[in-house]
Design an enzyme around this catalytic site. Structure first.
Site, short mmCIF file in Angstrom:
data_model
loop_
_atom_site.label_atom_id
_atom_site.label_comp_id
_atom_site.label_asym_id
_atom_site.label_seq_id
_atom_site.Cartn_x
_atom_site.Cartn_y
_atom_site.Cartn_z
N LEU A 18 46.40 54.55 46.82
CA LEU A 18 46.13 54.73 48.24
C LEU A 18 45.95 54.10 49.24
O LEU A 18 46.27 54.18 50.08
CB LEU A 18 44.86 55.77 47.94
CG LEU A 18 45.55 57.00 47.55
CD1 LEU A 18 44.02 58.32 47.65
CD2 LEU A 18 46.95 57.93 47.80
N LYS A 68 39.34 40.48 41.88
CA LYS A 68 38.97 40.95 42.74
C LYS A 68 37.90 39.52 42.07
O LYS A 68 37.10 38.96 43.14
CB LYS A 68 37.64 41.83 42.40
CG LYS A 68 38.22 43.18 42.90
CD LYS A 68 37.25 44.14 42.75
CE LYS A 68 37.98 46.04 43.12
NZ LYS A 68 37.06 46.37 43.55
N ASP A 105 33.49 46.71 49.01
CA ASP A 105 32.78 47.56 48.60
C ASP A 105 32.08 48.31 48.61
O ASP A 105 31.01 49.94 48.66
CB ASP A 105 33.14 47.75 46.87
CG ASP A 105 34.83 47.77 46.83
OD1 ASP A 105 35.91 48.68 46.93
OD2 ASP A 105 35.13 47.38 45.19
N ALA A 129 29.00 50.34 33.19
CA ALA A 129 28.95 48.85 33.14
C ALA A 129 29.92 47.63 33.25
O ALA A 129 30.27 46.76 33.13
CB ALA A 129 27.96 48.68 31.81
N ARG A 153 26.95 51.12 26.13
CA ARG A 153 27.81 51.84 25.81
C ARG A 153 27.02 51.11 24.67
O ARG A 153 27.88 50.68 23.31
CB ARG A 153 29.47 51.89 25.18
CG ARG A 153 30.02 52.75 25.93
CD ARG A 153 31.42 53.82 25.82
NE ARG A 153 31.89 54.41 26.82
CZ ARG A 153 31.44 55.52 26.50
NH1 ARG A 153 30.87 55.99 25.08
NH2 ARG A 153 31.97 57.28 27.41
N ARG A 157 26.49 44.92 27.45
CA ARG A 157 26.76 45.58 28.35
C ARG A 157 25.64 45.69 29.47
O ARG A 157 24.96 45.75 30.26
CB ARG A 157 27.21 46.50 28.49
CG ARG A 157 28.93 46.55 27.74
CD ARG A 157 29.51 45.81 29.58
NE ARG A 157 30.96 46.86 29.34
CZ ARG A 157 31.90 45.95 30.15
NH1 ARG A 157 31.40 45.16 31.67
NH2 ARG A 157 33.39 45.64 30.00
#
Length: 275
Positions: A18, A68, A105, A129, A153, A157
């Site tokens: 978007l 990123k 962010d 995570a 999970r 992580r």
């Protein structure tokens, strides 16, 4: 003669983004003639070549997954905020050709929460995570006074999240994903998981929930967000985050502030509604 300035979002996949809708709405509201904002399907292998082609007409880049971290070696300077999580989502290209990396962010998350009245919390829970989870921890380092429990999970992580906590100054405890229903009792729950991952938790939303920050925006609302709102809890969505981080990007790339938050949000809501 109209002064041409270019910007774009890069990532893979990118068709769903978007960002062009939000940035173009900002340009219209700011009367920035000659400014364009596009999207390019670029993966890690194609990133250096693309960045190498940028000329003086370029003002900036927005970066989404998986770029990123891949962008870091290609930059001249990285802000402390971006360095804290080793993730850049914003590149500003200066008049003298320097590439400056930042992460909007993190302040975008804080701004989205403050907009809904969340200034400080005693504890919080994070679901997931991945890269967004580390940004969430960085944001929580500014607003959470006590421990943050991350529901993950795998043991790998879990170790990763505790490592981010140490680096960011957050007291991170970890719990197995099988216990994720317990997370819903925290005063602030940040869900950073992919679409569908939390659907099974919708039935476990408590009667008087706190605030849910679900970073997804498509599909929206998620099952958990729907159940949360039905129980009277406050919900902050992925579009809130997307708009607030884009506002900061527009201000950095154009040098114009404040960016038109309302116009950008309205454009994003219309685009999502048309999908």
């Amino acid at each position: 003669m109209t002064h041409i300035k270019r910007a774009a979002v890069l990532g893979s996949p990118i068709a769903h983004s978007l960002s062009p809708v939000l940035h173009r709405a900002a340009y219209r509201a700011l009367d920035l003639e000659g400014w364009t904002y596009d999207r390019f399907e670029i993966d890690e292998s194609g990133l250096p070549g693309f960045v190498g082609t940028l000329d003086a007409s370029w003002a900036g880049l927005s970066l989404t997954m998986p770029l990123k971290r891949a962008i870091l070696p290609l930059l001249d300077e990285v802000s402390p905020t971006a360095a804290s999580v080793e993730a850049v989502n914003t590149v500003v290209l200066t008049e003298d050709g320097r590439r400056l990396g930042d992460n909007t962010d993190i302040p975008g998350m804080i701004a989205a929460l403050r907009e809904r009245g969340v200034q400080k919390v005693d504890t919080a829970a994070v679901l997931g995570a991945g890269a967004t989870a580390s940004s969430a921890l960085a944001a929580l380092s500014k607003i959470c006074a006590g421990p943050v429990t991350a529901y993950v999970r795998s043991t790998a992580r879990a170790a990763e999240m505790r490592g981010w906590g140490e680096r960011l100054g957050v007291d991170v405890r970890t719990a197995d994903w099988a216990e994720a229903a317990e997370a819903l009792h925290a005063p602030l729950v940040v869900s950073t998981t992919p679409a569908g991952a939390t659907d099974a938790l919708a039935a476990a939303v408590p009667d008087a929930p706190g605030t849910l920050f679900d970073v997804l925006y498509d599909p929206w609302p998620t099952s958990v967000a729907t159940a949360w709102a039905a129980h009277g809890g406050a919900v902050v969505g992925g579009l809130d985050l997307l708009v607030h981080q884009a506002v900061l990007q527009v201000e950095q790339m154009t040098g114009r502030a404040p960016a038109p938050l309302s116009a950008m949000r309205e454009a994003g809501e219309q685009a999502l509604g048309a999908r």
